[in-house]
Write a protein that holds these residues in place. Structure first.
Motif, PDB file in Angstrom:
ATOM      1  N   GLU A  67       0.850  -1.199   0.000  1.00 53.94           N
ATOM      2  CA  GLU A  67       0.000   0.000   0.000  1.00 53.94           C
ATOM      3  C   GLU A  67       0.878   1.237   0.000  1.00 53.94           C
ATOM      4  O   GLU A  67       1.947   1.257   0.624  1.00 53.94           O
ATOM      5  CB  GLU A  67      -0.901   0.025   1.238  1.00 53.94           C
ATOM      6  N   GLN A  68       0.397   2.271  -0.673  1.00 57.96           N
ATOM      7  CA  GLN A  68       1.149   3.525  -0.749  1.00 57.96           C
ATOM      8  C   GLN A  68       1.257   4.164   0.629  1.00 57.96           C
ATOM      9  O   GLN A  68       0.292   4.195   1.389  1.00 57.96           O
ATOM     10  CB  GLN A  68       0.482   4.487  -1.729  1.00 57.96           C
ATOM     11  N   LYS A  69       2.468   4.659   0.951  1.00 52.90           N
ATOM     12  CA  LYS A  69       2.694   5.326   2.234  1.00 52.90           C
ATOM     13  C   LYS A  69       2.220   6.783   2.153  1.00 52.90           C
ATOM     14  O   LYS A  69       2.094   7.343   1.071  1.00 52.90           O
ATOM     15  CB  LYS A  69       4.189   5.322   2.584  1.00 52.90           C
ATOM     16  N   ASP A  70       1.991   7.375   3.316  1.00 48.89           N
ATOM     17  CA  ASP A  70       1.596   8.779   3.390  1.00 48.89           C
ATOM     18  C   ASP A  70       2.763   9.706   3.082  1.00 48.89           C
ATOM     19  O   ASP A  70       2.567  10.855   2.735  1.00 48.89           O
ATOM     20  CB  ASP A  70       1.065   9.116   4.788  1.00 48.89           C
ATOM     21  N   HIS A  71       3.969   9.200   3.238  1.00 47.62           N
ATOM     22  CA  HIS A  71       5.178   9.996   3.034  1.00 47.62           C
ATOM     23  C   HIS A  71       6.209   9.153   2.294  1.00 47.62           C
ATOM     24  O   HIS A  71       6.188   7.931   2.386  1.00 47.62           O
ATOM     25  CB  HIS A  71       5.757  10.421   4.385  1.00 47.62           C
ATOM     26  N   LYS A  72       7.067   9.791   1.546  1.00 44.68           N
ATOM     27  CA  LYS A  72       8.123   9.065   0.850  1.00 44.68           C
ATOM     28  C   LYS A  72       9.350   8.990   1.738  1.00 44.68           C
ATOM     29  O   LYS A  72       9.581   9.850   2.566  1.00 44.68           O
ATOM     30  CB  LYS A  72       8.483   9.765  -0.459  1.00 44.68           C
ATOM     31  N   GLY A  73      10.121   7.950   1.562  1.00 49.40           N
ATOM     32  CA  GLY A  73      11.354   7.795   2.312  1.00 49.40           C
ATOM     33  C   GLY A  73      11.618   6.350   2.631  1.00 49.40           C
ATOM     34  O   GLY A  73      10.753   5.491   2.445  1.00 49.40           O
ATOM     35  N   PRO A  74      12.813   6.048   3.100  1.00 47.48           N
ATOM     36  CA  PRO A  74      13.168   4.659   3.396  1.00 47.48           C
ATOM     37  C   PRO A  74      12.268   4.080   4.485  1.00 47.48           C
ATOM     38  O   PRO A  74      11.842   4.782   5.390  1.00 47.48           O
ATOM     39  CB  PRO A  74      14.619   4.745   3.850  1.00 47.48           C
ATOM     40  N   SER A  75      12.007   2.780   4.365  1.00 42.72           N
ATOM     41  CA  SER A  75      11.097   2.129   5.301  1.00 42.72           C
ATOM     42  C   SER A  75      11.774   1.670   6.584  1.00 42.72           C
ATOM     43  O   SER A  75      11.105   1.425   7.575  1.00 42.72           O
ATOM     44  CB  SER A  75      10.442   0.924   4.625  1.00 42.72           C
ATOM     45  N   ASP A  76      13.092   1.518   6.550  1.00 40.24           N
ATOM     46  CA  ASP A  76      13.813   1.061   7.733  1.00 40.24           C
ATOM     47  C   ASP A  76      15.284   1.476   7.624  1.00 40.24           C
ATOM     48  O   ASP A  76      15.699   2.042   6.618  1.00 40.24           O
ATOM     49  CB  ASP A  76      13.671  -0.451   7.926  1.00 40.24           C
ATOM     50  N   ASP A  77      16.048   1.209   8.671  1.00 37.15           N
ATOM     51  CA  ASP A  77      17.453   1.610   8.679  1.00 37.15           C
ATOM     52  C   ASP A  77      18.265   0.920   7.590  1.00 37.15           C
ATOM     53  O   ASP A  77      19.197   1.498   7.051  1.00 37.15           O
ATOM     54  CB  ASP A  77      18.081   1.336  10.046  1.00 37.15           C
TER      55      ASP A  77
END
Length: 142
Positions: A67-77
Motif C-alpha cells: 500500500e502507498q505510504k503517506d510519506h516518501k522515504g526509506p522504510s527502515d534503517d
C-alpha cells in the motif's frame, strides 16, 4: 526478462504475488526499477534488491500486498543505509512510521496484544502477520 512492455504496460503475471495483489503504482515502481536495474546489474539478486528498495520508499507491505505510504522515504534503517549497513530489514514494514501508524496497521491485520506493544514489537508483529497473510494468499492461489 523485462517486466514492462515497450508501450510501458506492466506484465503483472511476471511480478511477485504480493505485487500482483497491489495497486498499479506499486507494480509500476517495482517493474520499471527492476528493468532498469537488470540492465545495469544483470538478472539477479542485486537487481531485485534495488527494485524492492525503490518500492519501499513509496509503499509498505500490509498483509499480502503493498500500500502507498503517506510519506516518501526509506522504510527502515537497512533501506536508509544500503547494502552492507549490517542492519536488519523490516521486510516491507515502514519501521520509520509513527507508533500510531504502526498500531493502525496492526489493528488492520488483527495482531493480538497490539495495545501493549512498543514500536519495535509492533514492527516485528506486523512483519510476522504480513508473512502469514502472504503465505495464506499463495496457498489459496489468490
Amino acid at each position: 526478462m523485462p517486466k514492462v512492455t515497450k508501450s510501458g504496460k506492466v506484465k503483472t503475471d511476471d511480478l511477485p504475488s504480493t505485487l500482483q495483489r497491489s495497486d498499479k503504482k506499486a507494480q509500476e515502481t517495482f517493474a520499471k526499477t527492476l528493468d532498469s536495474a537488470e540492465e545495469q546489474y544483470g538478472d539477479g539478486e542485486r537487481a531485485h534488491r534495488t527494485a524492492y528498495s525503490a518500492l519501499k520508499h513509496t509503499h509498505e507491505k500490509v498483509g499480502d500486498h503493498w500500500e502507498q505510504k503517506d510519506h516518501k522515504g526509506p522504510s527502515d534503517d537497512q533501506a536508509k543505509g544500503g547494502r552492507g549497513s549490517g542492519k536488519p530489514t523490516a521486510g516491507g514494514v515502514d519501521a520509520n512510521a509513527s507508533k500510531e501508524h504502526l498500531y493502525d496497521v496492526a489493528k488492520k491485520l488483527d495482531v493480538p496484544g497490539r495495545s501493549t506493544m512498543n514500536k519495535q514489537e509492533l514492527v516485528d508483529a506486523i512483519q510476522k502477520a504480513n508473512d502469514r497473510e502472504s503465505r495464506k494468499a499463495r496457498e489459496s492461489g489468490s
